[in-house]
Design a protein around this motif. Structure first.
Motif, PDB file in Angstrom:
ATOM      1  N   ARG A  45       0.841  -1.202   0.000  1.00 21.78           N
ATOM      2  CA  ARG A  45       0.000   0.000   0.000  1.00 21.78           C
ATOM      3  C   ARG A  45       0.875   1.251   0.000  1.00 21.78           C
ATOM      4  O   ARG A  45       0.656   2.184  -0.775  1.00 21.78           O
ATOM      5  CB  ARG A  45      -0.921   0.021   1.219  1.00 21.78           C
ATOM      6  N   GLU A  48       2.537   1.787  -3.367  1.00 20.19           N
ATOM      7  CA  GLU A  48       1.589   2.279  -4.363  1.00 20.19           C
ATOM      8  C   GLU A  48       1.246   3.747  -4.126  1.00 20.19           C
ATOM      9  O   GLU A  48       1.278   4.558  -5.045  1.00 20.19           O
ATOM     10  CB  GLU A  48       0.313   1.421  -4.340  1.00 20.19           C
ATOM     11  N   GLU A  49       0.924   4.098  -2.880  1.00 16.81           N
ATOM     12  CA  GLU A  49       0.566   5.490  -2.562  1.00 16.81           C
ATOM     13  C   GLU A  49       1.741   6.439  -2.781  1.00 16.81           C
ATOM     14  O   GLU A  49       1.545   7.581  -3.198  1.00 16.81           O
ATOM     15  CB  GLU A  49       0.107   5.615  -1.109  1.00 16.81           C
ATOM     16  N   ASN A  51       4.394   5.952  -4.783  1.00 23.60           N
ATOM     17  CA  ASN A  51       5.133   5.759  -6.041  1.00 23.60           C
ATOM     18  C   ASN A  51       6.564   5.307  -5.770  1.00 23.60           C
ATOM     19  O   ASN A  51       7.523   5.833  -6.338  1.00 23.60           O
ATOM     20  CB  ASN A  51       5.115   7.034  -6.889  1.00 23.60           C
ATOM     21  N   LEU A  92       3.039   8.369   5.430  1.00 20.88           N
ATOM     22  CA  LEU A  92       2.170   7.257   5.057  1.00 20.88           C
ATOM     23  C   LEU A  92       2.188   6.169   6.119  1.00 20.88           C
ATOM     24  O   LEU A  92       1.229   5.412   6.244  1.00 20.88           O
ATOM     25  CB  LEU A  92       2.602   6.660   3.718  1.00 20.88           C
ATOM     26  N   SER A 120       5.249   8.954   1.283  1.00 22.70           N
ATOM     27  CA  SER A 120       4.533   9.013   0.062  1.00 22.70           C
ATOM     28  C   SER A 120       5.237   8.611  -1.062  1.00 22.70           C
ATOM     29  O   SER A 120       5.715   8.816  -1.918  1.00 22.70           O
ATOM     30  CB  SER A 120       3.935  10.339  -0.243  1.00 22.70           C
ATOM     31  N   SER A 121       6.771   8.883   1.036  1.00 21.51           N
ATOM     32  CA  SER A 121       7.376   7.818   1.753  1.00 21.51           C
ATOM     33  C   SER A 121       8.451   8.271   2.731  1.00 21.51           C
ATOM     34  O   SER A 121       9.440   8.756   2.402  1.00 21.51           O
ATOM     35  CB  SER A 121       7.981   6.836   0.839  1.00 21.51           C
TER      36      SER A 121
END
Length: 128
Positions: A45, A48-49, A51, A92, A120-121
């Motif tokens: 997750r 993915e969120e 990138n 995140l 988003s990380s």
């Protein structure tokens, strides 16, 4: 309501960490190889969120740990260096994972490693 946190990257070691885990995504094998398989779904997750995987961490300290404990998913993190805001990210997830921190940032001269956040990380880390 999301909070805003600021961290600095003023010394050469911190600047290298910007390259290792903020400017460039963290290698998937480093991430997945540092966490138990039970975390795989959440890590997917985050990837993915965000990138990809991006992370920042802080060594344990008088102010660092309480700040890290206050951070929550959805908060914003700003990075300052050269008297300029260079990066902004959204938290995140956050983990206290020494293995991950050592694989990404190694350790400081006192043998300490960083906590991280994945954004988003960003282990203490947080993901952006």
């Amino acid at each position: 309501m999301p909070q805003i946190f600021i961290f600095t990257a003023g010394n050469p070691e911190a600047r290298q960490h910007l390259m290792d885990s903020i400017r460039n995504p963290i290698d998937l094998d480093k991430v997945f190889g540092s966490f138990p398989s039970t975390d795989r779904e959440e890590l997917e997750r985050i990837r993915e969120e965000g990138n990809g995987f991006y992370a920042w961490g802080a060594v344990p300290g008088l102010r660092n740990i309480p700040t890290w404990e206050t951070m929550e998913r959805g908060d914003y993190v700003l990075c300052v260096y050269d008297s300029t805001y260079g990066y902004v990210a959204r938290v995140l997830a956050k983990y206290q994972n020494e293995r991950f921190a050592r694989r990404v940032w190694d350790e400081d001269e006192d043998g300490r490693t960083w906590y991280a956040d994945l954004d988003s990380s960003w282990i203490h880390c947080w993901s952006l």
